[in-house]
Each structure stands twice: as structure tokens, then as C-alpha cells.
Design a protein around this motif. Structure first.
Motif: not given
Ligand SMILES: [Zn+2]
Ligand SMILES: [Zn+2]
Length: 330
Positions: A190-191, A34-36, A44-45, A301-302
């Protein structure tokens, strides 16, 4: 979309009533791409980092050691390989270029980047969203950063914790420094946005009284669901509860390096939320179809991987949670 852990295949408190008093709650984080923003919990945000506070750097690595026989990688190349948009990187400093060149030739790289590697944001957790995040007094936000190199004692990244009160931060640092080179690309998250879910867990086998652990072993003979993999501690990123199972070595007593007090589990960083042996932990919303549609691993996912399939357990001092954390690969 929320993430929901299916009920355990067996309720162990019914089979072994002595386990009933040993449950703890834990919050599974369920990170997904996602795009936190700085106002959200994330892995990762970007961090809600005060503009006036210097960005932390690692002072404890990057000397001439054999682990750098693995080539270094520029951070922007790792991101590009994962399909993440990156700004045009600035030029490497002379000593960085030299270290990169030598590492790619398999040469020992000498003294390199002393005290100059900016930390990477790993996780940001708002207590309001993470029910099992126990914060020190007057704080409600935890920021976890690490140095993306293997370090001397444990071949794991060096971890720093920052506890804050979100409302204290008036101006946010917009463009934090980043390490130009990374020692281990498995340490670049990864975000991901989080889908926190509180579940109940039982102690890992190594924390049980020996006779009970023995009885459980006998009970699970011939059964599909295993205590360690399906019935006690969930795999994946989680906060609070019991510590991750010690897998490749015996449990060791850990202590706060500042005051000597015991430590308790704060957070587990894991490569995947389920696998072939622990499929029962897969959230009901994530199925084979989800994996295929996203063409990416939803299990991990990360894209963080600790020691190729182990867990990084982060512990906090039981006397004062602001003391430096202790980590162990388990
Ligand atoms: Zn370091
Ligand atoms: Zn302490």
C-alpha cells in the motif's frame, strides 16, 4: 510527523562492555499510509523511472507449479479491497483470463505469462533521506522492485535493485505497466511515505560469539526485556545495520551469485514494526489511539507480509553493490 523509537529498556553496552564495539547504526523507515510522489522516498509509491528505459519484467517464474493452487488475484481487485482508488483496469489478455479461471477452480494452470509479468515498485530510497543507505559510486537513489509471485527457491518474491543518480533522469515514465494478475496479495504494498529514523542496534544473537550469547541468555532469565526482541535488532522495515535475526532456520552463509564475494545486509522488509513481544520498539508518536483513529493497522501500514510473519532480508554484494542482490526469508 517524525517517528521516535523510545530508548531501549536496558543499555546492553553497560551490562556487557564487549558489546560496545559491536554496535551499528540502522535507519528505521517507519512507512505510513500516504500519497508519495516520485521525488520522495516511499514504499509502494511511484518511481523516478527514466521514460526511455524499458520497464523490467520477471523471467523466472509463472510456470506450472503447485504453488498456484492458491488462486491468482487481479491487481485492481486487491487495491479495491483496500480502499485504494484504481483506474478502470484494461481487459485481461486471453491467457490471463484462462489462468485466472483455472486457478479459481483449483486447477493446475499450465504455462502462463512467460516473461511477461511487469515488476511492482516496492521501495524508492533517496540517500539524502536515508542515512544508512550506502550507495555505489555516483548514485544517490535506490529503487527496489519485485515480482508479486512466489518463486521456486524460497517462496518469496523475486527482487531487483536499481541504483541511479536522480539528477540523470530528465523525463519520468508516467504510466508504468503493472501485472494484471498477482500470485500473492501479501506482496502488493500500500502506498506509504517514510519517516526515516536512525537508531543504534546490537548484533542479532546468532551473530554473537557463542559464550557471549550464552551469558546474555543467563542474564535475561526472569527479565521482561529480551535481547532478541527488545535489545538488539528492531523489527520493521529498515536499511543498513545488522541483518534481521534468523528465526525459523539456522543462519546460512550467503554469497553473491555473480562474483562469489560475501554479502552484507542492505534492507529488511517486515510485516510489522512491533508486536506483543517487541512492543518496546513502538514509536512514541504511535499509540493505541493512533491505531483506533486510523482504523487501520499502523503496525503494518504497508500490508506486506512475508511468509506470514517473517522478514525478507535483502543482501548486497560486498565487492560491488550493483551485482544482483541476494534475499532470504528469516
Ligand atoms: Zn516472477
Ligand atoms: Zn558480487
Amino acid at each position: 510527523m517524525a517517528r521516535t523509537t523510545p530508548p531501549r529498556p536496558v543499555n546492553m553496552a553497560e551490562v556487557f562492555p564487549e558489546l560496545a564495539g559491536m554496535t551499528r547504526t540502522t535507519t528505521r523507515l517507519h512507512p505510513r499510509r500516504g500519497a508519495p510522489t516520485v521525488e520522495q522516498s516511499s514504499v509502494g509509491g511511484p518511481l523516478l523511472w527514466p521514460a526511455e528505459e524499458p520497464w523490467p519484467r520477471c523471467h523466472d517464474c509463472h510456470q506450472d507449479r503447485y504453488r498456484f493452487s492458491v488462486p491468482l488475484t487481479p491487481l485492481h481487485e486487491i487495491r479495491a479491497a483496500r480502499g485504494l482508488a484504481t483506474d478502470e483496469p484494461g481487459p485481461l489478455r486471453a491467457e490471463e483470463s484462462e489462468a485466472l479461471r483455472r486457478s479459481r477452480q483449483g486447477l493446475r494452470i499450465g504455462e502462463f505469462l512467460p516473461n511477461q509479468v511487469p515488476l511492482l515498485p516496492v521501495a524508492q530510497l533517496y540517500a539524502a533521506e536515508i542515512p544508512d543507505l550506502a550507495c555505489p559510486p555516483d548514485t544517490d537513489l535506490l529503487q527496489v522492485l519485485w515480482c508479486p509471485f512466489d518463486h521456486e527457491d524460497d517462496y518469496t518474491p523475486n527482487v531487483w535493485l536499481y541504483w541511479r543518480r536522480a539528477s540523470d533522469i530528465e523525463q519520468v515514465l508516467l504510466d508504468p505497466p503493472e501485472p494484471a494478475l498477482v500470485g500473492n496479495d501479501d506482496y502488493v504494498p500500500r502506498p506509504c511515505v517514510l519517516h526515516p529514523e536512525r537508531v543504534t542496534e546490537f548484533p542479532p544473537s546468532d551473530q554473537l560469539p557463542e559464550d557471549l550469547s550464552e551469558q546474555i541468555l543467563q542474564w535475561e532469565a526472569g527479565k521482561v526485556a529480551k535481547y532478541q526482541y527488545d535489545l538488539s535488532v528492531p523489527p520493521g522495515w529498515k536499511v543498513g545495520g545488522w541483518n534481521a535475526t534468523w528465526t525459523f532456520r539456522d543462519p546460512e552463509p550467503l554469497h553473491c551469485e555473480e562474483c562469489g564475494a560475501g554479502v552484507g545486509p542492505l534492507m529488511a522488509v517486515d510485516d510489522r514494526e512491533w508486536d506483543g513481544g517487541s512492543r518496546s520498539w513502538r514509536p512514541v508518536e504511535d499509540n493505541e489511539k493512533t491505531d483506533r483513529e486510523s482504523r487501520q493497522s499502523v503496525q503494518n501500514s504497508t500490508q506486506i507480509d512475508i511468509g506470514r510473519g517473517y522478514t525478507l532480508q535483502i543482501y548486497c554484494c560486498s565487492r560491488d553493490r550493483t551485482h544482483p542482490c541476494v534475499t532470504a526469508m528469516q
